[in-house]
Design a protein around this motif. Structure first.
Motif, PDB file in Angstrom:
ATOM      1  N   PHE A  33     -40.013 -29.260-104.945  1.00  0.00           N
ATOM      2  CA  PHE A  33     -39.052 -29.910-106.141  1.00  0.00           C
ATOM      3  C   PHE A  33     -37.779 -28.906-106.804  1.00  0.00           C
ATOM      4  O   PHE A  33     -37.865 -27.538-105.985  1.00  0.00           O
ATOM      5  CB  PHE A  33     -40.076 -29.262-107.338  1.00  0.00           C
ATOM      6  N   TYR A  35     -35.850 -27.840-109.924  1.00  0.00           N
ATOM      7  CA  TYR A  35     -35.880 -27.466-110.970  1.00  0.00           C
ATOM      8  C   TYR A  35     -34.445 -27.100-111.823  1.00  0.00           C
ATOM      9  O   TYR A  35     -34.460 -26.327-110.886  1.00  0.00           O
ATOM     10  CB  TYR A  35     -37.519 -26.190-111.663  1.00  0.00           C
ATOM     11  N   GLN A  37     -32.698 -24.290-115.219  1.00  0.00           N
ATOM     12  CA  GLN A  37     -33.906 -23.323-115.621  1.00  0.00           C
ATOM     13  C   GLN A  37     -32.574 -23.259-116.735  1.00  0.00           C
ATOM     14  O   GLN A  37     -31.738 -22.487-116.247  1.00  0.00           O
ATOM     15  CB  GLN A  37     -34.193 -22.296-115.513  1.00  0.00           C
ATOM     16  N   LEU A  43     -38.859 -24.806-117.376  1.00  0.00           N
ATOM     17  CA  LEU A  43     -37.979 -25.064-116.491  1.00  0.00           C
ATOM     18  C   LEU A  43     -38.447 -26.632-116.287  1.00  0.00           C
ATOM     19  O   LEU A  43     -39.591 -27.041-116.731  1.00  0.00           O
ATOM     20  CB  LEU A  43     -38.954 -24.883-115.219  1.00  0.00           C
ATOM     21  N   LEU A  45     -37.792 -29.296-114.597  1.00  0.00           N
ATOM     22  CA  LEU A  45     -38.216 -30.972-113.466  1.00  0.00           C
ATOM     23  C   LEU A  45     -36.545 -31.723-112.876  1.00  0.00           C
ATOM     24  O   LEU A  45     -36.886 -33.192-113.753  1.00  0.00           O
ATOM     25  CB  LEU A  45     -39.550 -31.491-113.261  1.00  0.00           C
ATOM     26  N   LEU A  92     -33.564 -23.794-109.056  1.00  0.00           N
ATOM     27  CA  LEU A  92     -34.800 -23.489-108.430  1.00  0.00           C
ATOM     28  C   LEU A  92     -35.513 -24.286-107.599  1.00  0.00           C
ATOM     29  O   LEU A  92     -35.556 -25.506-107.924  1.00  0.00           O
ATOM     30  CB  LEU A  92     -36.083 -22.873-109.641  1.00  0.00           C
ATOM     31  N   PHE A 105     -41.495 -20.123-105.363  1.00  0.00           N
ATOM     32  CA  PHE A 105     -40.176 -20.395-106.055  1.00  0.00           C
ATOM     33  C   PHE A 105     -39.177 -19.776-105.345  1.00  0.00           C
ATOM     34  O   PHE A 105     -39.413 -18.882-105.144  1.00  0.00           O
ATOM     35  CB  PHE A 105     -40.423 -20.372-108.492  1.00  0.00           C
ATOM     36  N   GLY A 106     -38.157 -20.437-105.279  1.00  0.00           N
ATOM     37  CA  GLY A 106     -37.154 -19.674-104.790  1.00  0.00           C
ATOM     38  C   GLY A 106     -36.403 -18.729-105.742  1.00  0.00           C
ATOM     39  O   GLY A 106     -37.138 -18.366-107.151  1.00  0.00           O
TER      40      GLY A 106
END
Lengths: 114, 112
Positions: A33, A35, A37, A43, A45, A92, A105-106
């Motif tokens: 996914f 996201y 922010q 967050l 999507l 993200l 998450f990255g």
């Protein structure tokens, strides 16, 4: 678990240009996914990156603005096209090893558009 | 559209005090997840609740999932400075293609 490498970590871009963000995972994952922010916000999507097919976009996000690729189960890219200052945000990458399970998450890409 | 609402938006507590954040969904959830994001960091998974009425504990953290699977809470007992950050609930929607919707988060600030 999954280790995610997201690049670049930050960038400052000029209005009207495009930036491609890369997300590399150390193992094959089912779900990927993207996201967005805003600072101090939640967050949102953008889309689900589907392997071998077009991404599934959320309301308010379109493919022309945010083209996404996912050529295999470990890699995806998000492009922010024709940028404007309103696109300044943290982007993200997120992955799920299996459906109905937690997300990893990255470290995010902090984008500033001048 | 479906929403996951979270309150309060901010919370300041004295170190040692308790803290609670609440999450409500407009629709029934398959499961609910909680994440913590430290300042300058990315969200990190804390826990997932699946069953109606489920309660889980992680040391000083207690997580609850409502009977109707529409609400959840996170309670921290005797907060410490290491608890600082933003706590997000994330609802996994039923029949929505594995989409996970995040609440707006509760930013916890600890006063020494």
């Amino acid at each position: 678990s999954a280790v995610i490498s997201q690049k670049p970590s930050r960038d400052i871009c000029q209005r009207g240009t495009s930036l491609t963000i890369q997300c590399q995972v150390d193992s094959q994952v089912t779900m990927m996914f993207w996201y967005r922010q805003q600072p101090g916000q939640s967050l949102t999507l953008i889309a689900t990156a589907n392997q071998g097919s077009e991404a599934t976009y959320e309301s308010g996000f379109v493919i022309d603005k945010f083209p996404i690729s996912r050529p295999n189960l470990t890699f995806s890219t998000l492009t922010v096209s024709n940028m404007s200052p309103e696109d300044s945000s943290i982007y993200l990458c997120s992955v799920g090893l299996r459906r109905d399970e937690k997300l990893f998450f990255g470290s995010g890409t902090q984008l500033s558009v001048l | 559209g479906q929403q996951v609402m979270q309150i309060p938006q901010y919370q300041h507590v004295q170190e040692g005090e308790d803290f609670t954040t609440y999450c409500n969904s407009s629709t029934t959830l398959s499961n609910i997840q909680w994440y913590k994001q430290r300042p300058g960091g990315h969200p990190v998974f804390l826990i997932q609740l699946v069953k109606s009425g489920e309660v889980k504990k992680q040391k000083r953290l207690t997580f609850q999932f409502g009977e109707a699977k529409k609400n959840s809470s996170l309670h921290i007992t005797a907060t410490q400075t290491t608890d600082v950050g933003t706590y997000f609930c994330a609802g996994h929607l039923r029949n929505r293609d594995d989409k996970i919707i995040f609440g707006k988060g509760t930013r916890l600030h600890i006063l020494p």
